[in-house]
Design a protein around this motif. Sequence first.
Motif, PDB file in Angstrom:
ATOM      1  N   ASP A 165      -6.647  -3.790   3.215  1.00  0.00           N
ATOM      2  CA  ASP A 165      -6.016  -2.629   2.581  1.00  0.00           C
ATOM      3  C   ASP A 165      -5.370  -2.973   1.236  1.00  0.00           C
ATOM      4  O   ASP A 165      -4.970  -2.090   0.494  1.00  0.00           O
ATOM      5  CB  ASP A 165      -4.900  -2.072   3.477  1.00  0.00           C
ATOM      6  CG  ASP A 165      -5.471  -1.464   4.745  1.00  0.00           C
ATOM      7  OD1 ASP A 165      -6.633  -1.027   4.689  1.00  0.00           O
ATOM      8  OD2 ASP A 165      -4.758  -1.432   5.758  1.00  0.00           O
ATOM      9  N   ARG A 180       0.863  -1.176   0.000  1.00  0.00           N
ATOM     10  CA  ARG A 180       0.000   0.000   0.000  1.00  0.00           C
ATOM     11  C   ARG A 180       0.900   1.227   0.000  1.00  0.00           C
ATOM     12  O   ARG A 180       1.827   1.328   0.813  1.00  0.00           O
ATOM     13  CB  ARG A 180      -0.893   0.004   1.243  1.00  0.00           C
ATOM     14  CG  ARG A 180      -1.962   1.075   1.170  1.00  0.00           C
ATOM     15  CD  ARG A 180      -2.800   1.080   2.397  1.00  0.00           C
ATOM     16  NE  ARG A 180      -1.976   1.330   3.586  1.00  0.00           N
ATOM     17  CZ  ARG A 180      -2.491   1.545   4.785  1.00  0.00           C
ATOM     18  NH1 ARG A 180      -3.782   1.481   4.963  1.00  0.00           N
ATOM     19  NH2 ARG A 180      -1.710   1.789   5.815  1.00  0.00           N
ATOM     20  N   ILE A 181       0.637   2.178  -0.904  1.00  0.00           N
ATOM     21  CA  ILE A 181       1.481   3.370  -0.984  1.00  0.00           C
ATOM     22  C   ILE A 181       1.289   4.184   0.298  1.00  0.00           C
ATOM     23  O   ILE A 181       0.158   4.525   0.646  1.00  0.00           O
ATOM     24  CB  ILE A 181       1.091   4.225  -2.207  1.00  0.00           C
ATOM     25  CG1 ILE A 181       1.184   3.399  -3.497  1.00  0.00           C
ATOM     26  CG2 ILE A 181       1.950   5.474  -2.289  1.00  0.00           C
ATOM     27  CD1 ILE A 181       2.548   3.175  -4.012  1.00  0.00           C
ATOM     28  N   HIS A 218      -4.928  -4.209  -2.466  1.00  0.00           N
ATOM     29  CA  HIS A 218      -5.659  -4.359  -3.720  1.00  0.00           C
ATOM     30  C   HIS A 218      -4.724  -4.915  -4.786  1.00  0.00           C
ATOM     31  O   HIS A 218      -3.508  -4.913  -4.617  1.00  0.00           O
ATOM     32  CB  HIS A 218      -6.201  -3.003  -4.173  1.00  0.00           C
ATOM     33  CG  HIS A 218      -7.108  -2.382  -3.168  1.00  0.00           C
ATOM     34  ND1 HIS A 218      -8.420  -2.761  -3.028  1.00  0.00           N
ATOM     35  CD2 HIS A 218      -6.881  -1.423  -2.233  1.00  0.00           C
ATOM     36  CE1 HIS A 218      -8.979  -2.060  -2.050  1.00  0.00           C
ATOM     37  NE2 HIS A 218      -8.065  -1.236  -1.538  1.00  0.00           N
ATOM     38  N   ALA A 219      -5.335  -5.345  -5.863  1.00  0.00           N
ATOM     39  CA  ALA A 219      -4.526  -5.845  -6.981  1.00  0.00           C
ATOM     40  C   ALA A 219      -3.659  -4.716  -7.532  1.00  0.00           C
ATOM     41  O   ALA A 219      -4.026  -3.542  -7.482  1.00  0.00           O
ATOM     42  CB  ALA A 219      -5.422  -6.390  -8.063  1.00  0.00           C
TER      43      ALA A 219
END
Lengths: 661, 121
Positions: free
Chosen positions: A585, A557-558, A587-588
């Motif tokens: 949190d 996650r950024i 995602h692809a």
Amino acid sequence: MALPGWMLYLIHTLFPADTRRPTELGADVLIIATGAILFYILIIKGRWRHVWTEWITTVDHKKIAVLYLIGAIAMLFRAGVDALMLRTQLALPHQHLLSALEYDQLFTTHGTIMIFFMAMPFIFALFNAVIPLQIGSRDVAFPRLNAMSFWLFAFGALLLNMSFVVGGSPSAGWTAYPPLSENVFLPGVGQNYYLMSLLIAGIGTTMTGINFVVTILRMRAPGMTLMKLPLFAWSALMTSALIIFAFPPLTVALSMTLIDRLFQSSFFTLGHGGMPMMYVNLFWLFGHPEVYIVVLPAFGIFSEVVATFSSKRLFGYEVMVASLVSIMFLAYGTWVHHFFTMGAGPAVNAFFGLSTMLIAIPTGVKIFNWIFTMWGGRIRMTVAMLYQMAFIPTFVIGGATGIILATVPVDYQFHNTYFLVAHFHNVLIGGTLFGLLSGMYYWWPKMFGMKLDEHQGKWAFWLFFLGFWVTFFPQYLLGLEGMQRRMNTYPFGLGWHLLNVISTIGAFGMGAAFIVLVYNVVWSLRYGERDLTGDAWDGRTLEWAISSPAPEYNFARIPVITDRDPWWAMKESGATLANSLSPADIHAIEMPKNTPVPFLLGASFFLFGFGMVFSWWYVAVLGLLCVIATLIYSGFNYEEHALLTADVIRGTEASLGRLQA
Amino acid sequence: MAEPRTAPEQSAREEGLEFLEPRVHGEGFPMAQVFGYGGSLLLTFGSFFLVTRHLMPPVILLAVILTLAIGQAALQLGVFMHIRESRGPAWQLMPLGLAFFIALGMIGMSIWIMMFKAGVS
């Protein structure tokens, strides 16, 4: 038995007399041996599939970084051996181990390779390894272009190194001034090799510059404003800006020389209205910014290293940024100091002498800021920090002799003496190479997941540092005693004897340091301390927040950035990336797919370059057609992304122990 | 090319990273780019032709090829350098401005340096 005519022609063209000397034949044996080992590993043991899918076709910035690093170390070896041969020849007066031509070829390839094929790829290795991680990005802006840059560098380097055993090396110095570099004086193919290899590698370098400007301006994690950008990223941004504007003049100067040589024009010839000094002007329009291209990354590295190992926030961040930016601008306004003796007139020389001295101000500011960062800090003397400590006095002395050289009347005395040679090795080794080695030791855990052994590293450091001073301090004195640069031997009785002996001993000390360094790397790859935390040095910036080596997608996650030292701030507040990440949190992520295009493009450019070098137009046109075909294939290939599903990422993060239950 | 990309787009929006998403939409035939490429080649070969054929006196020739060069620079900037495009802040204009500043400095100072007219010959 008489050979057919075409075969005789080929043998005569590909292997002229200067590729049949003992050194070249020795190199032939080494090349054949290496080729046999590679053949055994790749074909017989069947590793080629792994090498092809994991390395040659990769577009992952972390793997490209490793490839750049391997290239840079190999080139450091090649150009270092060149230097040892030069120093062996100069150790005693009136020696003729090497012929004058061979000596010229060796100092030419030594300089060219060290600048273009050692320093530049080493810098790009660290940019690629660190910048996307530092700014919280999943890759560079243009991953495929990045791989193209690497393969253009690799094939450019191959072309230049091949000249040694096929066709003859260039011999006009790394600056290759005309009229010497023109057909009249150097008719062989050596200079063509120099021109083509630098043109091809130069395309790759320019693309890297564009890539990192876009990456740093556009791919920063949310919240990371320009004034929260880590200093290494700032230095990469300024370096890239310098690359974009400095390489075009070089491309122009080299192309015009190439057209002179291959198509009999007269841009820089002596007759027909040619203007050789225009080449000198164009070359240094590039050449001076190039000096800052190789030293600014070192400044960036030291700014990270000194803050980490002093456990303190970097002193005077804003001023550091301002001095980087002002060095970038000033770097464009000083190039005449490389040719004061051309005699452009007192006004021109005075202007450029002053502008050169001006650069000392922002550089001095940086030096003081590094010292103030250490002041009152808790300093850990790791190898990376040792290089930093060695850099400060070494670079200050190199800078001071630079100021001496910038004084125009004094420069008329020192121009092209060993004083100059000592000065630029002082800043290039003491600045650039110390910086790059410091960065290599610092970021090695992030790149490979293990630390380089500190004890061995300290041996390599001390050999390197002492070897450096023993080599180059006597050269200052030799310059003052009038020894000229690039002389292949010298007579008895000039008082140069003892100083040259000392200098050669120092050079072999640096050679020993290189061997220890390689031993250190090989030993540590097998037995080195694994870095399981991802934060090997108790670091401050974002790259230490993720595992070592970083997973393919870098950040599951950024993160959102709120502080200039984001990882330090997270550690202080107890909220790390690891313990705040819950499965929901994730995602692809869409990742760029591997592609053979960059490698094929490099190979096509190599074919084109080879044809141009020997003026075999059919080969050159074929190479150019391959370039165009590869680009068209690349342009119409829409299947360039693959989806990394959330489950895969959750699996990876969980296996790293970085996922909440 | 325009297959659905729901998953990453969604995640990007949640994190405020929309600007990283590629904009995928149908493009027509790139007429402007082909025209720009052809025009650049034409201008280059035109000036090469003028120089090799010695059609005019040197001073006029210089003026003409300089005009052609400026035309070509303008063409390339307009067609290829994304000068008219922007969504959000126009980041591309800052490096372009820098490029102009530095190029003018390089050219101006080069002329000043090389005015001494004492070639080696």
